[in-house]
Design a protein around this motif. Sequence first.
Motif, PDB file in Angstrom:
ATOM      1  N   VAL A 205       0.837  -1.206   0.000  1.00  0.00           N
ATOM      2  CA  VAL A 205       0.000   0.000   0.000  1.00  0.00           C
ATOM      3  C   VAL A 205       0.865   1.247   0.000  1.00  0.00           C
ATOM      4  O   VAL A 205       0.610   2.204  -0.744  1.00  0.00           O
ATOM      5  N   LEU A 206       1.913   1.263   0.813  1.00  0.00           N
ATOM      6  CA  LEU A 206       2.773   2.443   0.896  1.00  0.00           C
ATOM      7  C   LEU A 206       3.473   2.707  -0.431  1.00  0.00           C
ATOM      8  O   LEU A 206       3.454   3.835  -0.955  1.00  0.00           O
ATOM      9  N   LEU A 207       4.096   1.677  -1.002  1.00  0.00           N
ATOM     10  CA  LEU A 207       4.774   1.860  -2.283  1.00  0.00           C
ATOM     11  C   LEU A 207       3.777   2.215  -3.374  1.00  0.00           C
ATOM     12  O   LEU A 207       4.028   3.105  -4.202  1.00  0.00           O
ATOM     13  N   GLY A 208       2.645   1.501  -3.383  1.00  0.00           N
ATOM     14  CA  GLY A 208       1.635   1.772  -4.411  1.00  0.00           C
ATOM     15  C   GLY A 208       1.114   3.190  -4.341  1.00  0.00           C
ATOM     16  O   GLY A 208       0.915   3.846  -5.365  1.00  0.00           O
ATOM     17  N   ALA A 209       0.893   3.685  -3.111  1.00  0.00           N
ATOM     18  CA  ALA A 209       0.371   5.045  -2.953  1.00  0.00           C
ATOM     19  C   ALA A 209       1.380   6.075  -3.439  1.00  0.00           C
ATOM     20  O   ALA A 209       1.016   7.053  -4.113  1.00  0.00           O
TER      21      ALA A 209
ATOM     22  N   THR B 107      -6.719   4.913  -6.538  1.00  0.00           N
ATOM     23  CA  THR B 107      -6.895   3.750  -5.655  1.00  0.00           C
ATOM     24  C   THR B 107      -6.608   2.459  -6.391  1.00  0.00           C
ATOM     25  O   THR B 107      -5.969   1.545  -5.845  1.00  0.00           O
ATOM     26  N   GLU B 108      -7.059   2.355  -7.631  1.00  0.00           N
ATOM     27  CA  GLU B 108      -6.821   1.128  -8.400  1.00  0.00           C
ATOM     28  C   GLU B 108      -5.334   0.912  -8.652  1.00  0.00           C
ATOM     29  O   GLU B 108      -4.843  -0.223  -8.604  1.00  0.00           O
ATOM     30  N   ASN B 109      -4.611   2.001  -8.912  1.00  0.00           N
ATOM     31  CA  ASN B 109      -3.166   1.868  -9.122  1.00  0.00           C
ATOM     32  C   ASN B 109      -2.467   1.376  -7.855  1.00  0.00           C
ATOM     33  O   ASN B 109      -1.506   0.602  -7.923  1.00  0.00           O
ATOM     34  N   ILE B 110      -2.928   1.852  -6.702  1.00  0.00           N
ATOM     35  CA  ILE B 110      -2.356   1.348  -5.443  1.00  0.00           C
ATOM     36  C   ILE B 110      -2.531  -0.163  -5.362  1.00  0.00           C
ATOM     37  O   ILE B 110      -1.611  -0.898  -4.990  1.00  0.00           O
TER      38      ILE B 110
END
Length: 436
Positions: free
Chosen positions: A55-59, A174-177
């Motif tokens: 989640v952290l990297l994705g965000a 959100t989807e990219n995360i």
Amino acid sequence: MSQVMTGITRLTQQMPTQTRQRRFVLGPVVVLVVLAFFVLIAIGIVQSEVGAGGVLLGALLALLPVGPVVAAFLWIDRWEPEPPHLLLAAFVWGAGVAACIAIVLNSVAGILLDAELGAEEGGLITVAVVAPIVEEAVKGLFVVGMLVFKRREFDGITDGIVYAGITAAGFAFTENILYIGRTFDEDGSGAATLTVVILRCVFSPFAHPLFTAMTGIGAGIAAASRRGSGAWLAIPAGYVVAVLLHGLWNASGTLGGGTGFVGVYAVVMVPVFISLIVLSVWQRKREQRIVVEQLPGFARAGWIAPSEITLLSSLAGRRNWRAAVRRQSGRQVEQAVARYQAAVTEMAFLRARMARGSVGRLAQKWHQEALAELLSARLAAVGHPQALTVALRHGGPRGGRPPQNWTPPPPGPAPGQRQQYGPLPPGLPPQSWPYG
């Protein structure tokens, strides 16, 4: 003149009380809190699937395309910028409510289809059919809600594209995360994660906004058309186009391998994207024509000074006006001029919609409110005389040279006197209104 003064008095009496003002503030705050709650739920669902590290990297990586995408839609929206709190609500709806609902429904549909058809065929139908139908519906719902509940803020195709694009940008965030985080958890070398980031954040950051913009265009056509059931058919038509584009895009990544994706990207997505840019630029020029056509009537009515027509007729003139005022008098006076410019544009768009017959029974009420805001905004600007003179003397649209026969506008009424306004331009609104 007595009718004009009577109308202004009525407008003053109709201004919101403190109780109503508190409601106007409390309402948006409550809505944003509810939307933020859904954002937290969506993030919680994503974290349960990919873990905290993902989640952290994705965000962090998903933030990369957000700025350019949002900035592009704000650029489209420069003639009549939408209220910031509504744009924020659009982004939060996409990132929270729409993403949360889509994740749940897509997951449920995937489980059922996998059990019924098998993992391969069920997964293909979920990705290429179910997901586009669900996602374009939940994203488009905000756009349609704006048209229904905030009709006055929804002028036409440009507004439809802007609200759809901002909503879809939130959804894509959100989807990219989810996609980046999931790939990061499964990828040992990092190559797959980099590939996903490049595909989603570099080559296709406008994919979701492009799909949902079709629904926005349909809503914009409905808003700009004469009231009737036929105009509203544009909304489901736009939604169908959005679903078809989305489904084709999703299927291209599954069918035909890399060749199918490249083919759809080059033959379908790029031309549609270019067409959307052309449409947006054409709509901006059309909005400018609407303002330019309305300004002479405003000057005859006494709502604006004739010498201000040149400054109000182009974005460059308005920008130079505000910049000159900021240099000479500070940001507070610049804000007064910006509010005045926005009120003029709002009135111009409203009267154009009234002429097309697309406002209906609310025309009188909206016109009264728009006129009250225009007069109030100009009086505030007149309270700073430099706000209405400095731009034409220092770096105006003609390089600092005032227009021919230009004279500074009057500084406003003397203490204890009322501002004088001339008669309305002929035509709209009807003479029975309190301004004729």
